[in-house]
Design a protein around this motif. Structure first.
Motif, PDB file in Angstrom:
ATOM      1  N   ILE A 114       0.857  -1.191   0.000  1.00  0.00           N
ATOM      2  CA  ILE A 114       0.000   0.000   0.000  1.00  0.00           C
ATOM      3  C   ILE A 114       0.887   1.232   0.000  1.00  0.00           C
ATOM      4  O   ILE A 114       1.924   1.265   0.674  1.00  0.00           O
ATOM      5  N   GLN A 115       0.482   2.240  -0.750  1.00  0.00           N
ATOM      6  CA  GLN A 115       1.183   3.517  -0.735  1.00  0.00           C
ATOM      7  C   GLN A 115       0.376   4.492   0.127  1.00  0.00           C
ATOM      8  O   GLN A 115      -0.663   5.001  -0.305  1.00  0.00           O
ATOM      9  N   PRO A 116       0.801   4.753   1.361  1.00  0.00           N
ATOM     10  CA  PRO A 116       0.016   5.569   2.294  1.00  0.00           C
ATOM     11  C   PRO A 116      -0.327   6.954   1.761  1.00  0.00           C
ATOM     12  O   PRO A 116      -1.424   7.456   2.000  1.00  0.00           O
ATOM     13  N   ALA A 117       0.604   7.577   1.046  1.00  0.00           N
ATOM     14  CA  ALA A 117       0.364   8.930   0.550  1.00  0.00           C
ATOM     15  C   ALA A 117      -0.826   8.985  -0.392  1.00  0.00           C
ATOM     16  O   ALA A 117      -1.541   9.988  -0.439  1.00  0.00           O
ATOM     17  N   GLU A 118      -1.059   7.902  -1.142  1.00  0.00           N
ATOM     18  CA  GLU A 118      -2.200   7.870  -2.058  1.00  0.00           C
ATOM     19  C   GLU A 118      -3.511   7.780  -1.287  1.00  0.00           C
ATOM     20  O   GLU A 118      -4.492   8.429  -1.643  1.00  0.00           O
ATOM     21  N   VAL A 119      -3.532   6.970  -0.244  1.00  0.00           N
ATOM     22  CA  VAL A 119      -4.739   6.833   0.580  1.00  0.00           C
ATOM     23  C   VAL A 119      -5.026   8.140   1.311  1.00  0.00           C
ATOM     24  O   VAL A 119      -6.176   8.598   1.391  1.00  0.00           O
ATOM     25  N   CYS A 120      -3.972   8.766   1.824  1.00  0.00           N
ATOM     26  CA  CYS A 120      -4.136   9.996   2.608  1.00  0.00           C
ATOM     27  C   CYS A 120      -4.567  11.189   1.756  1.00  0.00           C
ATOM     28  O   CYS A 120      -5.028  12.196   2.315  1.00  0.00           O
ATOM     29  N   LYS A 121      -4.413  11.092   0.445  1.00  0.00           N
ATOM     30  CA  LYS A 121      -4.912  12.173  -0.415  1.00  0.00           C
ATOM     31  C   LYS A 121      -6.416  12.344  -0.223  1.00  0.00           C
ATOM     32  O   LYS A 121      -6.929  13.466  -0.222  1.00  0.00           O
ATOM     33  N   ILE A 122      -7.113  11.230  -0.066  1.00  0.00           N
ATOM     34  CA  ILE A 122      -8.572  11.272   0.083  1.00  0.00           C
ATOM     35  C   ILE A 122      -8.950  11.973   1.379  1.00  0.00           C
ATOM     36  O   ILE A 122      -9.770  12.895   1.394  1.00  0.00           O
ATOM     37  N   THR A 123      -8.347  11.529   2.480  1.00  0.00           N
ATOM     38  CA  THR A 123      -8.676  12.134   3.776  1.00  0.00           C
ATOM     39  C   THR A 123      -8.179  13.579   3.843  1.00  0.00           C
ATOM     40  O   THR A 123      -8.795  14.414   4.506  1.00  0.00           O
ATOM     41  N   TYR A 124      -7.073  13.871   3.151  1.00  0.00           N
ATOM     42  CA  TYR A 124      -6.567  15.247   3.126  1.00  0.00           C
ATOM     43  C   TYR A 124      -7.550  16.172   2.406  1.00  0.00           C
ATOM     44  O   TYR A 124      -7.811  17.291   2.860  1.00  0.00           O
ATOM     45  N   ILE A 125      -8.099  15.706   1.292  1.00  0.00           N
ATOM     46  CA  ILE A 125      -9.081  16.510   0.545  1.00  0.00           C
ATOM     47  C   ILE A 125     -10.320  16.762   1.391  1.00  0.00           C
ATOM     48  O   ILE A 125     -10.855  17.873   1.421  1.00  0.00           O
ATOM     49  N   ILE A 126     -10.792  15.720   2.087  1.00  0.00           N
ATOM     50  CA  ILE A 126     -11.965  15.872   2.953  1.00  0.00           C
ATOM     51  C   ILE A 126     -11.679  16.880   4.064  1.00  0.00           C
ATOM     52  O   ILE A 126     -12.496  17.764   4.354  1.00  0.00           O
ATOM     53  N   LEU A 127     -10.508  16.762   4.665  1.00  0.00           N
ATOM     54  CA  LEU A 127     -10.116  17.671   5.750  1.00  0.00           C
ATOM     55  C   LEU A 127      -9.979  19.098   5.240  1.00  0.00           C
ATOM     56  O   LEU A 127     -10.433  20.058   5.892  1.00  0.00           O
ATOM     57  N   LEU A 128      -9.372  19.259   4.081  1.00  0.00           N
ATOM     58  CA  LEU A 128      -9.195  20.588   3.494  1.00  0.00           C
ATOM     59  C   LEU A 128     -10.545  21.234   3.172  1.00  0.00           C
ATOM     60  O   LEU A 128     -10.781  22.413   3.479  1.00  0.00           O
TER      61      LEU A 128
END
Length: 201
Positions: A114-128
């Motif tokens: 798994i590439q964590p940075a790719e998964v975290c893009k989703i949660t980062y967009i939601i947070l932003l």
């Protein structure tokens, strides 16, 4: 049964089925291309992985379409901690690829990386997006811009230091610029940031 029908109707009503179909077609095209490039040796394994991820992706799309995103977006602190904790797992379980970037997780309980940075893009967009929504009345202010920019710089720098993957890290900055600009942030703040970044470089 009626409840299930209502759920499926809600999913198809809320979801962008045209986008889903286009993604499926593009993925199938990619699977065919991978099979053609790899050839017979290793083709079966690659095909199985790609088909499995396609099915998993469709299931996740349907799940998140039915899921009320407001429930998740309301947990901003947890989303923030999740992003840094998940990327931080690279320190323990991270493996280096051919390019030398330590950007993939090799977890013993999961049969694929798994590439964590790719998964975290989703949660980062939601947070932003949630942070911008809460500050909508003062979205043009310097204070709001700095609040959003600090988070973007923090997660970009954190991922870059741990994974050494500049390409993936800079995508967070790109996401930040696109979303905040379309959300109404003044152009002068971006220009000022560019000057500061150039001077620092």
């Amino acid at each position: 049964m009626k409840r299930f029908r209502n759920l499926m109707w809600n999913i198809f009503h809320k979801g962008d089925m045209i986008l889903l179909i286009l993604c499926i077609v593009a993925t199938i095209f990619g699977i065919v291309m991978i099979s053609a490039v790899v050839g017979e040796e290793g083709s079966s394994r690659n095909m199985s992985i790609q088909i499995g991820t396609l099915i998993g992706g469709v299931i996740l799309y349907l799940f998140f379409t039915a899921f009320d995103i407001e429930i998740l977006s309301g947990q901003r602190t947890l989303l923030f901690l999740f992003n840094f904790a998940f990327i931080g797992l690279l320190l323990v379980f991270g493996i280096e690829g051919d390019s030398g970037n330590k950007s993939w997780l090799d977890l013993p309980v999961i049969p694929f990386n798994i590439q964590p940075a790719e998964v975290c893009k989703i949660t980062y967009i939601i947070l932003l997006a949630k942070t911008m929504s809460l500050n909508q009345t003062r979205i043009t202010s310097l204070g709001t811009y700095l609040k959003l920019a600090v988070h973007a710089i923090a997660i970009t720098g954190f991922n870059l230091v741990i994974s050494r993957d500049l390409g993936v890290s800079l995508i967070y900055i790109f996401i930040f610029i696109c979303i905040t600009f379309l959300g109404g942030t003044k152009l002068r703040w971006f220009l000022a940031s560019g000057v500061v970044a150039a001077a620092a470089s």
